[in-house]
Scaffold this motif. Structure first.
Motif, PDB file in Angstrom:
ATOM      1  N   LEU A 134       0.838  -1.198   0.000  1.00  0.00           N
ATOM      2  CA  LEU A 134       0.000   0.000   0.000  1.00  0.00           C
ATOM      3  C   LEU A 134       0.875   1.250   0.000  1.00  0.00           C
ATOM      4  O   LEU A 134       0.617   2.201  -0.754  1.00  0.00           O
ATOM      5  N   ARG A 135       1.908   1.260   0.794  1.00  0.00           N
ATOM      6  CA  ARG A 135       2.784   2.425   0.906  1.00  0.00           C
ATOM      7  C   ARG A 135       3.625   2.622  -0.352  1.00  0.00           C
ATOM      8  O   ARG A 135       3.975   3.749  -0.697  1.00  0.00           O
ATOM      9  N   GLU A 136       3.936   1.528  -1.041  1.00  0.00           N
ATOM     10  CA  GLU A 136       4.732   1.625  -2.271  1.00  0.00           C
ATOM     11  C   GLU A 136       3.927   2.227  -3.425  1.00  0.00           C
ATOM     12  O   GLU A 136       4.458   2.963  -4.257  1.00  0.00           O
ATOM     13  N   ASN A 137       2.617   1.915  -3.484  1.00  0.00           N
ATOM     14  CA  ASN A 137       1.791   2.374  -4.606  1.00  0.00           C
ATOM     15  C   ASN A 137       0.381   2.710  -4.133  1.00  0.00           C
ATOM     16  O   ASN A 137      -0.590   2.019  -4.462  1.00  0.00           O
ATOM     17  N   PRO A 138       0.206   3.778  -3.346  1.00  0.00           N
ATOM     18  CA  PRO A 138      -1.111   4.092  -2.764  1.00  0.00           C
ATOM     19  C   PRO A 138      -2.191   4.395  -3.797  1.00  0.00           C
ATOM     20  O   PRO A 138      -3.370   4.158  -3.543  1.00  0.00           O
ATOM     21  N   LYS A 139      -1.822   4.886  -4.984  1.00  0.00           N
ATOM     22  CA  LYS A 139      -2.821   5.239  -6.002  1.00  0.00           C
ATOM     23  C   LYS A 139      -3.651   4.032  -6.438  1.00  0.00           C
ATOM     24  O   LYS A 139      -4.805   4.163  -6.837  1.00  0.00           O
ATOM     25  N   LYS A 140      -3.031   2.847  -6.362  1.00  0.00           N
ATOM     26  CA  LYS A 140      -3.743   1.625  -6.758  1.00  0.00           C
ATOM     27  C   LYS A 140      -4.913   1.340  -5.824  1.00  0.00           C
ATOM     28  O   LYS A 140      -5.867   0.647  -6.180  1.00  0.00           O
ATOM     29  N   TYR A 141      -4.885   1.890  -4.601  1.00  0.00           N
ATOM     30  CA  TYR A 141      -5.863   1.562  -3.567  1.00  0.00           C
ATOM     31  C   TYR A 141      -6.872   2.681  -3.316  1.00  0.00           C
ATOM     32  O   TYR A 141      -7.684   2.581  -2.404  1.00  0.00           O
ATOM     33  N   LEU A 142      -6.792   3.742  -4.109  1.00  0.00           N
ATOM     34  CA  LEU A 142      -7.737   4.852  -4.017  1.00  0.00           C
ATOM     35  C   LEU A 142      -8.504   4.953  -5.317  1.00  0.00           C
ATOM     36  O   LEU A 142      -7.953   4.710  -6.395  1.00  0.00           O
ATOM     37  N   PHE A 143      -9.784   5.331  -5.244  1.00  0.00           N
ATOM     38  CA  PHE A 143     -10.664   5.234  -6.405  1.00  0.00           C
ATOM     39  C   PHE A 143     -11.223   6.583  -6.824  1.00  0.00           C
ATOM     40  O   PHE A 143     -11.469   7.460  -5.994  1.00  0.00           O
ATOM     41  N   THR A 144     -11.435   6.713  -8.120  1.00  0.00           N
ATOM     42  CA  THR A 144     -12.099   7.901  -8.651  1.00  0.00           C
ATOM     43  C   THR A 144     -13.608   7.670  -8.648  1.00  0.00           C
ATOM     44  O   THR A 144     -14.081   6.537  -8.512  1.00  0.00           O
ATOM     45  N   GLN A 145     -14.363   8.736  -8.845  1.00  0.00           N
ATOM     46  CA  GLN A 145     -15.825   8.629  -8.889  1.00  0.00           C
ATOM     47  C   GLN A 145     -16.262   7.702 -10.025  1.00  0.00           C
ATOM     48  O   GLN A 145     -17.193   6.916  -9.871  1.00  0.00           O
ATOM     49  N   ASP A 146     -15.576   7.780 -11.162  1.00  0.00           N
ATOM     50  CA  ASP A 146     -15.929   6.928 -12.309  1.00  0.00           C
ATOM     51  C   ASP A 146     -15.716   5.454 -11.991  1.00  0.00           C
ATOM     52  O   ASP A 146     -16.514   4.597 -12.397  1.00  0.00           O
ATOM     53  N   GLU A 147     -14.658   5.133 -11.273  1.00  0.00           N
ATOM     54  CA  GLU A 147     -14.380   3.734 -10.927  1.00  0.00           C
ATOM     55  C   GLU A 147     -15.406   3.162  -9.961  1.00  0.00           C
ATOM     56  O   GLU A 147     -15.598   1.951  -9.884  1.00  0.00           O
ATOM     57  N   LEU A 148     -16.085   4.055  -9.241  1.00  0.00           N
ATOM     58  CA  LEU A 148     -17.088   3.620  -8.267  1.00  0.00           C
ATOM     59  C   LEU A 148     -18.513   3.799  -8.780  1.00  0.00           C
ATOM     60  O   LEU A 148     -19.475   3.607  -8.027  1.00  0.00           O
ATOM     61  N   ALA A 149     -18.663   4.122 -10.052  1.00  0.00           N
ATOM     62  CA  ALA A 149     -19.990   4.442 -10.608  1.00  0.00           C
ATOM     63  C   ALA A 149     -20.983   3.296 -10.449  1.00  0.00           C
ATOM     64  O   ALA A 149     -22.175   3.523 -10.221  1.00  0.00           O
TER      65      ALA A 149
END
Length: 422
Positions: free
Chosen positions: A301-316
């Motif tokens: 998670l600490r190495e690549n946090p962007k992979k674990y956070l989502f945009t509004q489109d990804e959660l549509a």
């Protein structure tokens, strides 16, 4: 669900055993039901069942209610009896694996009674995920998926910070507290975690607090209930949150990385590759084994946090507007159907208000109810007749039935003939 119904100008009411006062503003009125009606000796308290049924029936009549939406657990029986007496359509929502299987294995007669009510007592069935729909397909081939959903709002994503502070959000009832206690043992020995807050409340909160104190889990702190979970998690410097089930959506919505914890322990952080897979199991550990040690997952998670956070489109696909609109349309089109089993139950209980023996109830049902094709019912009956408490045989038969049903309901023929069945 209630907040969405409010936007459709629906009036909403609640019948329940206990009420969290924080939700008073959601309902036009509330009626409190009597205590549980199941005895420890595999018998029932008929007087309590009838009292709760009549409380619901009279409440519906007084408030001009025209639809009953039932949720687990003990309101199932009085709610179906009240709906039949009131001639109101009624639905049931399956929230988890225990929703229709919450009676202890030593109460086989009570399990039989609840099976009949779940199988024959509702005009519509909903499940909050695909895996629950499949798991309970022996109740109906037409279970609707009404997914737990995110509110329609921007995800409050903040810049990731490896603070070592984490949070667990959960209802603190017996099953979930048991899962949390097992997880805390892992937390205490994970060097990447400096502290963890536990936000939630319930009848097992004291047990959890006592366990932490007894085992000197210095990293763990029970915070208690918070009326705005999303805001609380978002505004603290938590590195990530852990949850099981619907509460995972609140952690996602707070903009923090979200870990899933279940009976199998920690099964992983949500990421762009597994989000839809976890959504199909309602963000539980169902069918998943521990993926890797918590320590390794935090490092990734600490190495690549962007992979674990989502945009509004990804959660549509989790958007509440879409999901609840479909749900609302289904209940709007739902009509009351006469239910022979529930009608018979009402008559038996009214004619013999002091009856506690479930054998006598099922005996009356046998005389009046056409059930020769219900394999599960007869499996239960055989166990009761033989005074068996070991339900391994029954579980094997249920598994066989579920497997056959899955073959049928996934076939091209079944899909093609859906408009005719509807």
């Amino acid at each position: 669900e209630i907040r969405f119904l409010k936007t459709t100008s629906s009036r909403t009411f609640l019948a329940c055993h206990q009420l969290n006062q924080a939700f008073n503003d959601l309902f036009d009125d509330v009626v409190l039901l009597d205590d549980t009606y199941i005895n420890n000796d595999d018998s029932i308290k008929t007087e309590t069942i009838l009292k709760n049924r009549d409380l619901i029936h009279d409440f519906c009549k007084t408030q001009s209610i025209d639809f009953i939406d039932c949720h687990p657990f003990f309101c199932i029986l009085p709610a179906t009896l009240a709906a039949q007496k009131s001639e109101l359509p009624i639905s049931f929502t399956i929230h988890g694996s225990s929703s229709g299987n919450f009676i202890g294995e030593d109460r086989i007669k009570t399990k039989l009674l609840f099976y009949l009510v779940l199988r024959y007592g509702f005009d519509a069935l909903f499940a909050v995920s695909e895996n629950l729909r499949d798991q309970y397909s022996f109740l109906s081939a037409n279970i609707n998926v009404a997914r737990n959903a995110l509110p329609s709002r921007a995800i409050n994503t903040k810049q990731f910070s490896p603070t070592g502070r984490f949070v667990i959000a959960s209802r603190l009832d017996y099953p979930k507290t048991k899962i949390i206690i097992n997880f805390l043992k892992t937390i205490q020995h994970t060097s990447e975690v400096s502290s963890i807050d536990i936000i939630g409340d319930g009848d097992s909160r004291k047990k959890l607090t006592a366990f932490i104190a007894k085992n000197k889990l210095s990293k763990c702190h029970v915070i208690g209930w918070h009326d705005n979970l999303i805001s609380k998690i978002s505004n603290e410097d938590y590195e990530a949150g852990f949850g099981l089930g619907r509460v995972a959506l609140d952690i996602i919505n707070s903009g923090k990385p979200t870990g899933i914890v279940g009976n199998n322990g920690f099964v992983g952080f949500l990421n762009k590759d597994n989000l839809e897979s976890f959504a199909k199991t309602n963000f539980t550990s169902w069918g998943k084994k521990e993926t890797e040690p918590l320590s390794s997952s935090i490092k990734k998670l600490r190495e690549n946090p962007k992979k674990y956070l989502f945009t509004q489109d990804e959660l549509a696909f989790l958007d509440s507007e879409t999901n609840w609109q479909s749900y609302f349309q289904t209940i709007k089109n739902c009509v009351f159907n006469q239910k022979q089993v529930i009608s018979i139950l009402n008559n038996i209980l009214e004619n013999e208000p002091n009856i506690t023996n479930i054998d006598k109830i099922t005996s009356e049902l046998d005389k009046n109810f056409e059930n020769r094709y219900d394999i599960i019912y007869h499996s239960y009956k055989n166990l009761v007749a033989n005074e068996q408490r070991d339900i391994t045989k029954l579980e094997l038969e249920l598994h066989s039935v579920k497997t056959e049903l899955k073959k049928i309901t996934s076939s091209k023929f079944w899909k093609t003939t859906k408009p005719i069945r509807d």
